[in-house]
Design an enzyme around this catalytic site. Structure first.
Site, PDB file in Angstrom:
ATOM      1  N   ARG A 230      53.088  24.974  12.060  1.00 17.09           N
ATOM      2  CA  ARG A 230      53.196  24.676  13.495  1.00 17.09           C
ATOM      3  C   ARG A 230      52.704  23.253  13.710  1.00 17.09           C
ATOM      4  NH1 ARG A 230      56.289  28.149  13.684  1.00 17.09           N
ATOM      5  NH2 ARG A 230      56.309  30.049  14.942  1.00 17.09           N
ATOM      6  N   ASP A 254      58.233  19.616   9.121  1.00 11.06           N
ATOM      7  CA  ASP A 254      59.324  20.437   9.666  1.00 11.06           C
ATOM      8  C   ASP A 254      58.988  20.848  11.099  1.00 11.06           C
ATOM      9  OD1 ASP A 254      61.839  21.892   9.393  1.00 11.06           O
ATOM     10  OD2 ASP A 254      60.615  23.711   9.518  1.00 11.06           O
ATOM     11  N   GLU A 259      57.351  19.213  19.759  1.00 12.21           N
ATOM     12  CA  GLU A 259      58.754  19.405  19.381  1.00 12.21           C
ATOM     13  C   GLU A 259      59.592  20.116  20.440  1.00 12.21           C
ATOM     14  OE1 GLU A 259      58.078  21.969  15.876  1.00 12.21           O
ATOM     15  OE2 GLU A 259      59.153  23.555  16.930  1.00 12.21           O
ATOM     16  N   HIS A 291      62.418  21.806  12.551  1.00  9.54           N
ATOM     17  CA  HIS A 291      62.053  23.229  12.486  1.00  9.54           C
ATOM     18  C   HIS A 291      63.182  24.031  11.822  1.00  9.54           C
ATOM     19  CE1 HIS A 291      58.976  26.081  14.414  1.00  9.54           C
ATOM     20  NE2 HIS A 291      59.600  26.741  13.464  1.00  9.54           N
TER      21      HIS A 291
HETATM   22  P1  NAI Z   1      51.050  35.218   7.289  1.00 12.17           P
HETATM   23  O1  NAI Z   1      50.460  35.875   8.485  1.00 12.17           O
HETATM   24  O2  NAI Z   1      51.621  36.049   6.197  1.00 12.17           O
HETATM   25  O3  NAI Z   1      49.953  34.248   6.628  1.00 12.17           O
HETATM   26  C1  NAI Z   1      49.131  33.407   7.368  1.00 12.17           C
HETATM   27  C2  NAI Z   1      47.877  33.181   6.547  1.00 12.17           C
HETATM   28  O4  NAI Z   1      47.049  32.250   7.275  1.00 12.17           O
HETATM   29  C3  NAI Z   1      47.047  34.459   6.335  1.00 12.17           C
HETATM   30  O5  NAI Z   1      46.699  34.594   4.967  1.00 12.17           O
HETATM   31  C4  NAI Z   1      45.814  34.230   7.203  1.00 12.17           C
HETATM   32  O6  NAI Z   1      44.640  34.844   6.668  1.00 12.17           O
HETATM   33  C5  NAI Z   1      45.704  32.727   7.165  1.00 12.17           C
HETATM   34  N1  NAI Z   1      44.866  32.183   8.238  1.00 12.17           N
HETATM   35  C6  NAI Z   1      44.645  32.703   9.474  1.00 12.17           C
HETATM   36  N2  NAI Z   1      43.763  31.933  10.147  1.00 12.17           N
HETATM   37  C7  NAI Z   1      43.437  30.916   9.310  1.00 12.17           C
HETATM   38  C8  NAI Z   1      42.557  29.821   9.410  1.00 12.17           C
HETATM   39  N3  NAI Z   1      41.832  29.606  10.518  1.00 12.17           N
HETATM   40  N4  NAI Z   1      42.459  28.977   8.360  1.00 12.17           N
HETATM   41  C9  NAI Z   1      43.171  29.187   7.220  1.00 12.17           C
HETATM   42  N5  NAI Z   1      44.002  30.218   7.062  1.00 12.17           N
HETATM   43  C10 NAI Z   1      44.146  31.081   8.094  1.00 12.17           C
HETATM   44  O7  NAI Z   1      52.139  34.192   7.869  1.00 12.17           O
HETATM   45  P2  NAI Z   1      53.391  33.577   7.111  1.00 12.17           P
HETATM   46  O8  NAI Z   1      54.569  34.472   7.272  1.00 12.17           O
HETATM   47  O9  NAI Z   1      52.997  33.141   5.758  1.00 12.17           O
HETATM   48  O10 NAI Z   1      53.670  32.289   8.045  1.00 12.17           O
HETATM   49  C11 NAI Z   1      52.756  31.220   8.096  1.00 12.17           C
HETATM   50  C12 NAI Z   1      53.136  30.320   9.264  1.00 12.17           C
HETATM   51  O11 NAI Z   1      54.415  29.716   8.987  1.00 12.17           O
HETATM   52  C13 NAI Z   1      53.372  31.067  10.593  1.00 12.17           C
HETATM   53  O12 NAI Z   1      52.168  31.179  11.305  1.00 12.17           O
HETATM   54  C14 NAI Z   1      54.348  30.189  11.315  1.00 12.17           C
HETATM   55  O13 NAI Z   1      53.618  29.333  12.174  1.00 12.17           O
HETATM   56  C15 NAI Z   1      55.017  29.363  10.227  1.00 12.17           C
HETATM   57  N6  NAI Z   1      56.455  29.585  10.117  1.00 12.17           N
HETATM   58  C16 NAI Z   1      57.287  28.502  10.170  1.00 12.17           C
HETATM   59  C17 NAI Z   1      58.637  28.646  10.051  1.00 12.17           C
HETATM   60  C18 NAI Z   1      59.571  27.470  10.067  1.00 12.17           C
HETATM   61  O14 NAI Z   1      60.790  27.632  10.175  1.00 12.17           O
HETATM   62  N7  NAI Z   1      59.071  26.245   9.949  1.00 12.17           N
HETATM   63  C19 NAI Z   1      59.244  29.985   9.912  1.00 12.17           C
HETATM   64  C20 NAI Z   1      58.284  31.059   9.807  1.00 12.17           C
HETATM   65  C21 NAI Z   1      56.935  30.858   9.927  1.00 12.17           C
END
Ligand code: NAI
Length: 326
Positions: A230, A254, A259, A291
């Site tokens: 993000r 990305d 954005e 994105h």
């Molecule tokens: P997920 O929920 O599987 O993993 C997120 C990880 O971040 C978890 O292990 C969690 O413990 C950790 N986390 C939470 N708070 C934290 C903190 N303060 N410091 C460090 N780590 C922390 O999510 P996933 O599916 O891996 O997605 C990650 C991010 O990718 C999403 O939040 C979303 O913003 C972004 N995303 C971007 C996309 C794109 O097209 N550019 C598409 C899909 C997701």
């Protein structure tokens, strides 16, 4: 069931239309984003479907409720654009927790390779029959230290990809995964040791501006920053200053803090009002994609399938595993 579908792009329609016809949902596709000004478009619908840059604040939630909407389906994983606390007891909010973590992790690596091997420059040169190599020197990924912030679904796949390149992987996560074989360090250690840093954590109050003027001081000179998570994880103005000061070696973005008014739209031939974005894009060592990391056929089909399942489950009044507000 009738669903108002906001921020529609041409690539959204085929999968949703096909599944909708098969499973009894009529989607009303609107190109506009959901905001307070466009909320009236939900009139006559049973549910609303939104994406990452739609605005679902308290005022919008009130308007949706006035029109009898009690299901909000996010067709994305992140939900920082929704006032979740306010939605509680007013509207059911469901999301797609994972559509293709591979798509995002692979895009992060694509950006990294493009950036450090100057593929974006080489592509333009050879199209112009310029076969000179001057200025295209890159560096090997093998043996470099990559710091992964957030080792959830996407972060872990990125870890595996990096290991395939022979990189030394360290990670920081607020909730480290047990028995994962991942070498966790503190955030400060990650900042000071990494040649490359990739962000895969959600945007929260805690992660907002994780990279800013003061954390920048802790980074290695020449570090490559990748953000496919993000935009607001990084203070864009501080990043620009870091690039100008040669502290940041390259940035692969990305996502971008501001954005919402720019990404997913064609502004070629227009004058971009956002000076920070324009200056970032003008830098030879910055790559911006709009994105796009999620955008694979597999992900689009998974998004449509899970969203339709979520909508029908809520419409039947059943409990839904992908619900954010209970
Ligand atoms: P997920 O929920 O599987 O993993 C997120 C990880 O971040 C978890 O292990 C969690 O413990 C950790 N986390 C939470 N708070 C934290 C903190 N303060 N410091 C460090 N780590 C922390 O999510 P996933 O599916 O891996 O997605 C990650 C991010 O990718 C999403 O939040 C979303 O913003 C972004 N995303 C971007 C996309 C794109 O097209 N550019 C598409 C899909 C997701």
């Amino acid at each position: 069931m009738k669903v108002a579908f906001f921020d529609t792009k041409p690539y959204d329609i085929p999968a949703f239309e096909k599944l909708g016809e098969e499973r009894g949902i009529k989607f009303k596709f609107y190109e506009t984003k959901l905001t307070e000004d466009t909320a009236d478009l939900v009139k006559g619908c049973d549910a609303v479907c939104v994406f990452v840059n739609d605005t679902v604040n308290a005022a919008v939630i009130d308007r949706l409720c006035e029109y009898g909407i009690n299901i909000l389906a996010l067709r994305c994983a992140g939900y920082n654009n929704v006032d979740i606390n306010y939605a509680k007891d007013k509207i059911r909010v469901v999301r797609v927790p994972a559509y293709s973590p591979y798509a995002v992790a692979e895009h992060a690596m694509a950006l990294l390779l493009t950036s450090i091997r100057r593929i974006h420059k080489a592509y333009i040169r050879t199209r112009d029959f310029n076969f000179s190599l001057s200025g295209l020197t890159g560096f090997d990924l093998h043996g470099k230290t990559v710091g992964v912030v957030g080792t959830g679904k996407i972060g872990r796949i990125f870890v595996d990809i990096c290991r395939g390149f022979g990189m030394h992987v360290i990670a920081y996560d607020k909730f480290p995964a047990e028995n994962s074989g991942i070498e966790y360090v503190s955030l400060d250690e990650l900042f000071s040791q990494s040649d490359i840093i990739s962000f895969h954590c959600p945007l929260t109050d805690e992660t907002y501006h994780m990279i800013d003027g003061s954390s920048m001081e802790k980074l290695k000179k020449g570090v490559v920053i990748i953000n496919t998570s993000r935009g607001a994880l990084i203070d864009a103005e501080a990043l620009l200053e870091g690039i100008k000061a040669r502290k940041i070696g390259a940035a692969c973005l990305d996502v971008y803090e501001e954005e919402a008014d720019v990404f997913f739209q064609d502004f070629s031939g227009h004058i971009i009002a956002d000076d920070v974005l324009a200056r970032l894009i003008s830098m030879p060592n910055v790559i911006v994609t709009s994105h796009q990391a999620f955008l694979t056929e597999e992900a689009l089909n998974n998004i449509a399938e899970t969203t339709v399942d979520n909508l029908l489950t809520c419409f039947r009044g059943e409990s839904c595993g992908n619900e954010l507000v209970m």
